[in-house]
Design an enzyme around this catalytic site. Sequence first.
Site, PDB file in Angstrom:
ATOM      1  N   HIS A 133       0.908  -1.043   0.126  1.00 41.37           N
ATOM      2  CA  HIS A 133       0.084   0.084  -0.108  1.00 41.37           C
ATOM      3  C   HIS A 133       0.991   1.282  -0.012  1.00 41.37           C
ATOM      4  CE1 HIS A 133       0.663  -1.476   4.200  1.00 41.37           C
ATOM      5  NE2 HIS A 133       0.696  -0.292   4.523  1.00 41.37           N
ATOM      6  N   HIS A 142      -0.116  -1.202  11.749  1.00 40.88           N
ATOM      7  CA  HIS A 142       1.153  -0.982  12.127  1.00 40.88           C
ATOM      8  C   HIS A 142       1.130   0.603  12.005  1.00 40.88           C
ATOM      9  CE1 HIS A 142       1.735  -1.859   7.761  1.00 40.88           C
ATOM     10  NE2 HIS A 142       1.825  -0.770   7.617  1.00 40.88           N
ATOM     11  N   ASP A 153      -8.200  -6.458   5.232  1.00 38.14           N
ATOM     12  CA  ASP A 153      -8.640  -7.514   5.283  1.00 38.14           C
ATOM     13  C   ASP A 153      -8.871  -8.433   6.199  1.00 38.14           C
ATOM     14  OD1 ASP A 153      -8.479  -7.511   2.223  1.00 38.14           O
ATOM     15  OD2 ASP A 153      -6.427  -8.132   2.030  1.00 38.14           O
ATOM     16  N   GLU A 176      -1.965   1.468  18.616  1.00 40.03           N
ATOM     17  CA  GLU A 176      -1.443   2.028  17.424  1.00 40.03           C
ATOM     18  C   GLU A 176      -1.108   3.572  17.589  1.00 40.03           C
ATOM     19  OE1 GLU A 176       0.137   0.329  15.327  1.00 40.03           O
ATOM     20  OE2 GLU A 176      -0.824  -1.774  15.487  1.00 40.03           O
TER      21      GLU A 176
END
Length: 477
Positions: free
Chosen positions: A117, A133, A145, A173
């Site tokens: 990506h 991440h 996904d 995160e």
Amino acid sequence: MNERRCGLADSTDALAREANRVPPSTSSRRHPRSVLHRQLPSADRFHRRTITWELAPFRESAQLPRELQRRLLAEAFRSWATVSPVYFREIPAPVEAADWSDRPPADISVSFERLQHGACRHAFDGPGNEVSHARAAGPIHIDADEDFRGTLQQQRRQSTGPSVDLRRVFIHEIGHTLGLLHSARPDSVMHPANLLRQGGPAPQIGAQERRLVQKNYGACSAKVNSVFDWIRTDPERGYPVFNTYFFACEFYWLFDNSAGRPRLGDPRPVGQGWPGVPDGPDAALELVDFDPAGKDNVYLLFFFFGGEFLEFDSAKTAAKPGYPKKIADNFGPKPGYPYSVPDRIDSAFYDYGTGLVHFFKGIWVFIYNPGSARRFKFNNCCESVRRIADRFPTAPGDKPLQTPVDSVYFRLADGGLYFFSGREVWQDVAYSAYRPPAAGVPAAGLLRYRGRASDKWPDLCFPEHSKCDLSEVKLED
Ligand SMILES: [Zn+2]
Ligand SMILES: [Zn+2]
């Protein structure tokens, strides 16, 4: 192995481990300062106090409503804001197409991505394994996904297995964007695999993570208006209980003395928990007459603000009708005496030992005999008016008490008498609430400087700008 986890590498180098460690106390320090006190590198740090975020337009998960994802993100950012000195503000998606061009970039862009990506060096891997991440002072990527539908479901069928909880993913995160690394503690929000829905309450940012984010960005500190232990009869158990409250401007915190931190989610707006009490009351004053049989304890709780005061009904949790009243009309001089309790006092405290109220204003303390909670004597000022420095002298060699004080707090948890002034606190080490009253004459105190109030009462953090926020934010190296 199909362990779903954050894709950020666990830190293996000793330096990074140390950077993510809470410094031990001086006595147990075994490492050189340069390692333990390593600063967050400049590139890994936000350089603004108000950090902006967005759920990137058209990059949300298709599995859940966008509004729900925004709300969960806002809650996750707020939970970090309540334990750190930084603020977070959402940059909403533009309504009009014309607004796209002048839309400022967000400091933290949150987006759901698939496989390879954008310019990210880190590809996702489809369902399972890597979930998300992020990097310090950078964007947050989540693997589109994964199955997030369990985020809000109460029950998952056995066959589907545990489900990724977006709330945990977001909190984890965001922790990385604030410079935190992985924790080995399984219950930590920063554990790399602590991302699954586990039922029960929302994930909690633990003590270690609080210390780490404040090591990176600075400790939280509040200019308190009033600190007090609210005593009342527990309606279910029938005996007196107390909770500790901090008031500062438009907010209040319930401080959990056993956990050593505020209640999760605090602060809250004053009007939400204390109907009728104005923001930033100058002082709270509580007197209790304990009935030896325990049946008929009398609680009298006043709040003072400006030239007025009100009585708060502890049983009904509401201001009593007929208030506010004027201080000048009710705390005036007793016959033959010249003094009145002044308007705009700094603080008030009731001495259970002598039965005397101390009203603080500037460099003065007004010592007032209230009788009792059951038969409160109005217009009875004052036994004496003294300089605070005479009534509560600071120990020789200690930093002198800074006046005016913000709050004088008798702390039931340890019987200590504390003086808050700015970021700092003093303790009257001569004080005992349990000494026999000596003909109503207060003994001289002896103040010792105790350093930063945030060391003893941490995490009084403001989720948004407030003029009572005294936190010193580290924005540069
Ligand atoms: Zn991680
Ligand atoms: Zn990425």
